[in-house]
Every structure is written in C-alpha cells, then in structure tokens.
Design a protein around this motif. Sequence first.
Motif, PDB file in Angstrom:
ATOM      1  N   ALA A  90     -12.170  -9.246   3.850  1.00 11.58           N
ATOM      2  CA  ALA A  90     -11.724  -8.478   5.014  1.00 11.58           C
ATOM      3  C   ALA A  90     -10.523  -7.612   4.623  1.00 11.58           C
ATOM      4  N   PRO A  91     -10.361  -6.461   5.255  1.00 11.15           N
ATOM      5  CA  PRO A  91      -9.256  -5.555   4.904  1.00 11.15           C
ATOM      6  C   PRO A  91      -7.866  -6.185   5.020  1.00 11.15           C
ATOM      7  N   GLU A  92      -7.705  -7.177   5.874  1.00 11.27           N
ATOM      8  CA  GLU A  92      -6.384  -7.797   6.070  1.00 11.27           C
ATOM      9  C   GLU A  92      -6.105  -8.966   5.115  1.00 11.27           C
ATOM     10  N   GLU A  93      -7.077  -9.325   4.278  1.00  9.79           N
ATOM     11  CA  GLU A  93      -6.861 -10.389   3.294  1.00  9.79           C
ATOM     12  C   GLU A  93      -6.007  -9.875   2.140  1.00  9.79           C
ATOM     13  N   PRO A  94      -5.277 -10.768   1.460  1.00 10.57           N
ATOM     14  CA  PRO A  94      -4.472 -10.334   0.306  1.00 10.57           C
ATOM     15  C   PRO A  94      -5.350  -9.815  -0.833  1.00 10.57           C
ATOM     16  N   ALA A  95      -4.876  -8.776  -1.503  1.00  8.02           N
ATOM     17  CA  ALA A  95      -5.561  -8.264  -2.690  1.00  8.02           C
ATOM     18  C   ALA A  95      -5.212  -9.177  -3.863  1.00  8.02           C
ATOM     19  N   VAL A  96      -6.227  -9.702  -4.536  1.00 10.22           N
ATOM     20  CA  VAL A  96      -6.054 -10.603  -5.676  1.00 10.22           C
ATOM     21  C   VAL A  96      -6.904 -10.097  -6.837  1.00 10.22           C
ATOM     22  N   HIS A  97      -6.851 -10.804  -7.959  1.00 12.86           N
ATOM     23  CA  HIS A  97      -7.574 -10.415  -9.174  1.00 12.86           C
ATOM     24  C   HIS A  97      -7.071  -9.052  -9.664  1.00 12.86           C
ATOM     25  N   ILE A  98      -5.752  -8.906  -9.670  1.00  8.85           N
ATOM     26  CA  ILE A  98      -5.076  -7.677 -10.073  1.00  8.85           C
ATOM     27  C   ILE A  98      -4.185  -8.019 -11.265  1.00  8.85           C
ATOM     28  N   THR A  99      -4.184  -7.177 -12.278  1.00 13.56           N
ATOM     29  CA  THR A  99      -3.297  -7.415 -13.418  1.00 13.56           C
ATOM     30  C   THR A  99      -1.877  -6.976 -13.061  1.00 13.56           C
ATOM     31  N   HIS A 100      -0.934  -7.404 -13.872  1.00 15.30           N
ATOM     32  CA  HIS A 100       0.459  -7.020 -13.669  1.00 15.30           C
ATOM     33  C   HIS A 100       0.602  -5.499 -13.747  1.00 15.30           C
ATOM     34  N   GLY A 101      -0.051  -4.878 -14.707  1.00  9.13           N
ATOM     35  CA  GLY A 101       0.006  -3.422 -14.845  1.00  9.13           C
ATOM     36  C   GLY A 101      -0.588  -2.706 -13.638  1.00  9.13           C
ATOM     37  N   GLU A 102      -1.671  -3.243 -13.093  1.00  9.58           N
ATOM     38  CA  GLU A 102      -2.278  -2.654 -11.892  1.00  9.58           C
ATOM     39  C   GLU A 102      -1.347  -2.814 -10.694  1.00  9.58           C
ATOM     40  N   ALA A 103      -0.675  -3.955 -10.616  1.00  6.85           N
ATOM     41  CA  ALA A 103       0.300  -4.168  -9.544  1.00  6.85           C
ATOM     42  C   ALA A 103       1.445  -3.169  -9.656  1.00  6.85           C
ATOM     43  N   GLN A 104       1.919  -2.936 -10.872  1.00  8.88           N
ATOM     44  CA  GLN A 104       3.001  -1.967 -11.073  1.00  8.88           C
ATOM     45  C   GLN A 104       2.545  -0.557 -10.700  1.00  8.88           C
ATOM     46  N   ALA A 105       1.315  -0.196 -11.037  1.00  2.00           N
ATOM     47  CA  ALA A 105       0.790   1.128 -10.681  1.00  2.00           C
ATOM     48  C   ALA A 105       0.717   1.280  -9.163  1.00  2.00           C
ATOM     49  N   TYR A 106       0.276   0.236  -8.483  1.00  2.00           N
ATOM     50  CA  TYR A 106       0.249   0.276  -7.015  1.00  2.00           C
ATOM     51  C   TYR A 106       1.665   0.492  -6.480  1.00  2.00           C
ATOM     52  N   CYS A 107       2.612  -0.237  -7.035  1.00  2.00           N
ATOM     53  CA  CYS A 107       4.001  -0.114  -6.582  1.00  2.00           C
ATOM     54  C   CYS A 107       4.510   1.313  -6.742  1.00  2.00           C
ATOM     55  N   ARG A 108       4.282   1.915  -7.902  1.00  2.00           N
ATOM     56  CA  ARG A 108       4.719   3.299  -8.117  1.00  2.00           C
ATOM     57  C   ARG A 108       4.089   4.221  -7.083  1.00  2.00           C
ATOM     58  N   TRP A 109       2.799   4.053  -6.828  1.00  2.00           N
ATOM     59  CA  TRP A 109       2.079   4.870  -5.862  1.00  2.00           C
ATOM     60  C   TRP A 109       2.673   4.690  -4.459  1.00  2.00           C
ATOM     61  N   ALA A 110       3.054   3.459  -4.120  1.00  2.00           N
ATOM     62  CA  ALA A 110       3.593   3.154  -2.786  1.00  2.00           C
ATOM     63  C   ALA A 110       5.088   3.450  -2.670  1.00  2.00           C
ATOM     64  N   GLY A 111       5.722   3.848  -3.785  1.00  2.00           N
ATOM     65  CA  GLY A 111       7.160   4.123  -3.758  1.00  2.00           C
ATOM     66  C   GLY A 111       7.999   2.859  -3.732  1.00  2.00           C
ATOM     67  N   LYS A 112       7.484   1.807  -4.336  1.00  2.00           N
ATOM     68  CA  LYS A 112       8.160   0.511  -4.359  1.00  2.00           C
ATOM     69  C   LYS A 112       8.133  -0.042  -5.770  1.00  2.00           C
ATOM     70  N   ARG A 113       8.481  -1.314  -5.898  1.00  2.00           N
ATOM     71  CA  ARG A 113       8.409  -1.990  -7.190  1.00  2.00           C
ATOM     72  C   ARG A 113       8.183  -3.472  -6.938  1.00  2.00           C
ATOM     73  N   LEU A 114       7.783  -4.182  -7.983  1.00  2.00           N
ATOM     74  CA  LEU A 114       7.649  -5.635  -7.876  1.00  2.00           C
ATOM     75  C   LEU A 114       9.042  -6.251  -7.824  1.00  2.00           C
ATOM     76  N   PRO A 115       9.189  -7.372  -7.129  1.00  2.00           N
ATOM     77  CA  PRO A 115      10.500  -8.027  -7.102  1.00  2.00           C
ATOM     78  C   PRO A 115      10.796  -8.706  -8.435  1.00  2.00           C
ATOM     79  N   THR A 116      12.091  -8.847  -8.720  1.00  2.00           N
ATOM     80  CA  THR A 116      12.479  -9.662  -9.872  1.00  2.00           C
ATOM     81  C   THR A 116      12.240 -11.121  -9.500  1.00  2.00           C
ATOM     82  N   GLU A 117      12.289 -11.995 -10.490  1.00  2.00           N
ATOM     83  CA  GLU A 117      12.120 -13.420 -10.193  1.00  2.00           C
ATOM     84  C   GLU A 117      13.198 -13.903  -9.235  1.00  2.00           C
ATOM     85  N   ALA A 118      14.432 -13.459  -9.443  1.00  2.00           N
ATOM     86  CA  ALA A 118      15.537 -13.869  -8.562  1.00  2.00           C
ATOM     87  C   ALA A 118      15.317 -13.360  -7.135  1.00  2.00           C
ATOM     88  N   GLU A 119      14.837 -12.129  -6.990  1.00  2.00           N
ATOM     89  CA  GLU A 119      14.566 -11.590  -5.654  1.00  2.00           C
ATOM     90  C   GLU A 119      13.429 -12.349  -4.985  1.00  2.00           C
TER      91      GLU A 119
END
Length: 133
Positions: free
Chosen positions: A95-124
């Motif tokens: 369903a569209p509201e379910e979490p997106a999974v099966h994504i690599t770290h690099g793909e997650a970073q690309a999504y973040c750049r596209w969305a104007g965000k970034r992944l959190p640090t471990e401390a964050e």
Amino acid sequence: MAHRQLLSALRILLLALVNLTSAGAQPGPDAPMQRIGDRFEIDRTEVTIGAFRSFVQATGTRTKAEREGGSLIYEAGWEKRSGWAWHSPFGTPGAPEEPAVHITHGEAQAYCRWAGKRLPTEAEWREAAYTER
C-alpha cells in the motif's frame, strides 16, 4: 566494517530524513517534521512506498533489488526473495502508506538528496528514537 556489510547485505532501510534547522532547510515532499531539541528536525514517519514512488518516477531510479529480481532477507540465514522490492515488500504490491523497504544505503541517500534532506547520524537517530515528544 561488519556493520556496513550487514546493511549492504540486508538492503532494507526504513528511511528517516533530517532537516538541519540551523541551515534553514525546508521540509521535503509530504513529510511532517518533528523538532528534536534545537539542532534538527526528523520525519515523523518512515518514507512511504508512495513517497519513494514519486522519487522513482521523477528520477528514473531502478533499485538494486529491482535490477537483481529480488532482495535478501534473513530467516534461517540469508535468502533471496524473488520479486521483493521497495514497491512489493513481501513479493506482492504494498500500500502507498507502507514504509519503503529493500533499499540500499546509496538509494536512501539519493532519495534524501532529491527530497532536500539527509539521513540522520547515529546520534541523531538515537536522540529522536528515545526522546519522548
């Protein structure tokens, strides 16, 4: 190093994105943000299949799981599951509201750049996870 290998092998990353409020960043697509202290904001929920679909459609991205015909999961050891990808978390359309999974770290970073965000640090991540709001 083992931690990176595990993340790479698992290729499952529930995306949580951060905006640095001190840098004046604006929230990205459709994500309500939660302020954590004075330093940053983090999405209130994981990135959804619907939000990741917008990224894929806008950029033409094809994930590693899609290119390889499935993703790895850990049950009684690592097993490849055919057809499991961000849009089909258990091999059937999610369903569209379910979490997106099966994504690599690099793909997650690309999504973040596209969305104007970034992944959190471990401390964050820890601060957000263990801070009641």
